[in-house]
Every structure is written in structure tokens, then in C-alpha cells.
Motif scaffolding. Structure first.
Motif, mmCIF file in Angstrom:
data_model
loop_
_atom_site.group_PDB
_atom_site.id
_atom_site.type_symbol
_atom_site.label_atom_id
_atom_site.label_comp_id
_atom_site.label_asym_id
_atom_site.label_seq_id
_atom_site.Cartn_x
_atom_site.Cartn_y
_atom_site.Cartn_z
ATOM 1 N N LYS A 172 -16.512 2.353 -35.441
ATOM 2 C CA LYS A 172 -16.311 3.247 -34.291
ATOM 3 C C LYS A 172 -17.409 4.300 -34.249
ATOM 4 C CE LYS A 172 -11.307 2.727 -34.145
ATOM 5 N NZ LYS A 172 -10.020 3.368 -34.433
ATOM 6 N N TYR A 173 -17.761 4.847 -35.400
ATOM 7 C CA TYR A 173 -18.825 5.848 -35.476
ATOM 8 C C TYR A 173 -20.153 5.252 -34.992
ATOM 9 C CZ TYR A 173 -22.173 9.174 -37.348
ATOM 10 O OH TYR A 173 -23.199 10.072 -37.467
ATOM 11 N N VAL A 174 -20.483 4.069 -35.494
ATOM 12 C CA VAL A 174 -21.730 3.410 -35.094
ATOM 13 C C VAL A 174 -21.720 3.162 -33.592
ATOM 14 C CG1 VAL A 174 -23.109 1.304 -35.324
ATOM 15 C CG2 VAL A 174 -22.107 2.353 -37.353
ATOM 16 N N THR B 56 -21.720 -8.749 -34.264
ATOM 17 C CA THR B 56 -22.726 -9.062 -35.271
ATOM 18 C C THR B 56 -22.783 -7.967 -36.325
ATOM 19 O OG1 THR B 56 -24.032 -10.316 -33.671
ATOM 20 C CG2 THR B 56 -25.179 -9.542 -35.645
ATOM 21 N N VAL B 57 -22.746 -6.716 -35.883
ATOM 22 C CA VAL B 57 -22.753 -5.608 -36.842
ATOM 23 C C VAL B 57 -21.549 -5.728 -37.766
ATOM 24 C CG1 VAL B 57 -22.524 -3.098 -37.087
ATOM 25 C CG2 VAL B 57 -24.064 -4.048 -35.356
ATOM 26 N N TRP B 58 -20.391 -6.012 -37.210
ATOM 27 C CA TRP B 58 -19.167 -6.142 -38.016
ATOM 28 C C TRP B 58 -19.308 -7.253 -39.052
ATOM 29 C CZ3 TRP B 58 -15.179 -3.397 -39.328
ATOM 30 C CH2 TRP B 58 -14.037 -3.999 -39.857
ATOM 31 N N ASN B 59 -19.892 -8.376 -38.610
ATOM 32 C CA ASN B 59 -19.975 -9.538 -39.496
ATOM 33 C C ASN B 59 -21.198 -9.556 -40.405
ATOM 34 O OD1 ASN B 59 -17.572 -10.853 -38.652
ATOM 35 N ND2 ASN B 59 -18.601 -11.397 -36.748
ATOM 36 N N GLN C 133 -13.262 0.109 -40.265
ATOM 37 C CA GLN C 133 -13.198 0.154 -38.807
ATOM 38 C C GLN C 133 -13.640 1.502 -38.254
ATOM 39 O OE1 GLN C 133 -9.270 -1.060 -37.622
ATOM 40 N NE2 GLN C 133 -9.590 -3.165 -38.274
ATOM 41 N N ASP C 134 -13.321 2.583 -38.951
ATOM 42 C CA ASP C 134 -13.744 3.905 -38.505
ATOM 43 C C ASP C 134 -15.264 4.018 -38.506
ATOM 44 O OD1 ASP C 134 -11.163 4.827 -38.029
ATOM 45 O OD2 ASP C 134 -10.928 5.556 -40.090
#
Length: 184
Positions: free
Chosen positions: A26-28, A60-63, A22-23
Motif C-alpha cells: 500500500k505504501y509503495v 509484479t511488484v507483489w510477486n 500488504q501495508d
């Protein structure tokens, strides 16, 4: 920091997102959201829809972060493509024709502020909120809606049920009071 090391950090962060960090997400987000919002805004010309597209992009980035290949594209190119495609999909669902190419979107500057600028902006925002809170609630609300939500004086006057001249006077007097408060 030069462009190559910035690109490398972003690529590593996306790789960490693929591992559900998750961090890293957040950075992205911190380092790309301003640019991607600009891409979506330029295509959609509607801030609310652009913000919805931005949320879809980061979901989408997360998945699908594991599908990013730094050998095929830079991280910002991949992210801009995601934002552009989502925005175009949104336009198509409205039946609107697309007029902007990805080349234009990639040339948008990255307006994400550095940490000291963000801290200063937060302090300024707190000061402004304090000064706005000192105004009459109706006047404060009108100023907030005009300058933070982009409502026109005419739309505000209609929403509040006052003549346009009255709304203009409220805003003008409020801005004078805000200037005095902020300069104190």
C-alpha cells in the motif's frame, strides 16, 4: 523529506513487500502510482489500458519484489521500468509502434499528493458529490460523464438521445447550479 530518505523508505517498503507485507505494498502504491500511471498513459494514450498496466505492475511488484536490488537501481527507476515494459508489451500486442523512451518517463513529476492535500481533496469531492446529487438525475449523470469520464458533449447527446444544443444547455445550467452550491 529529501530524495535520499524518500528513496530509502521506498527501498525498504519494497523489501517488506518481498515478505508479503500488504501495508508495504500500500505504501509503495500510494507513493508511486501517480507517476507510474503517467508513464503508462504517456506510452499507451488510453487511460483504461494504462490502469490495466498499473495493476499488472503492482501484481509484479507483489510477486517479484525480492528481485529488486537497490544496488543496481533506485526503486522508482525499477518501478518505471516495469511500467514502461508492461505498456510497451501492451502496445506490441495491439501492433502499435513505441515512440517514448524511458528517459522521458523518468522525468515525469511524481504527482502523488501529500496526506493533507488528500484529506482536503476527499472533503471537496464529498461536497461536490452532494451538490451533484441536488441536480436533476439526467443532468447530474451528464456532468459526471463529461467531466469524470471525459465524454464529449456530442457523445453524451447521442448516448442520451437528445440534441447537442440540449446537452450543452443541461451542462451549462448544471455548472451554474454547481458553482452556486459550492460557493454557499
Amino acid at each position: 523529506m529529501d530524495a535520499d530518505s524518500s528513496r530509502a523508505l521506498l527501498s525498504r517498503a519494497i523489501a517488506r513487500v518481498a515478505n508479503r507485507d500488504q501495508d508495504a505494498l500500500k505504501y509503495v502504491y500510494r507513493h508511486t502510482s501517480a507517476k507510474l500511471l503517467g508513464v503508462a498513459l504517456r506510452i499507451l494514450n488510453d487511460r483504461e489500458e494504462a490502469e490495466d498496466v498499473l495493476q499488472d505492475v503492482y501484481l509484479t511488484v507483489w510477486n517479484k519484489a525480492d528481485r529488486f536490488d537497490p544496488e543496481k537501481a533506485s526503486p522508482i527507476t525499477w518501478l518505471v521500468s516495469l511500467a514502461r515494459n508492461r505498456a510497451i508489451d501492451r502496445l506490441r500486442s495491439r501492433g502499435t509502434r513505441v515512440m517514448t523512451g524511458v528517459e522521458e518517463a523518468e522525468s515525469l513529476p511524481d504527482a502523488a499528493p501529500l496526506a493533507p492535500a488528500r484529506i482536503e481533496a476527499d472533503e471537496d469531492r464529498q461536497r461536490l458529490d452532494g451538490c451533484l446529487d441536488q441536480l436533476d438525475p439526467k443532468h447530474s449523470g451528464a456532468v459526471r460523464r463529461a467531466f469524470f469520464e471525459g465524454l464529449t458533449y456530442d457523445a453524451l447527446a447521442q448516448a442520451v438521445g437528445v440534441p447537442l444544443g440540449t446537452m450543452k444547455s443541461w451542462i451549462r445550467r448544471s455548472l451554474i447550479s454547481l458553482r452556486a452550491c459550492l460557493e454557499a
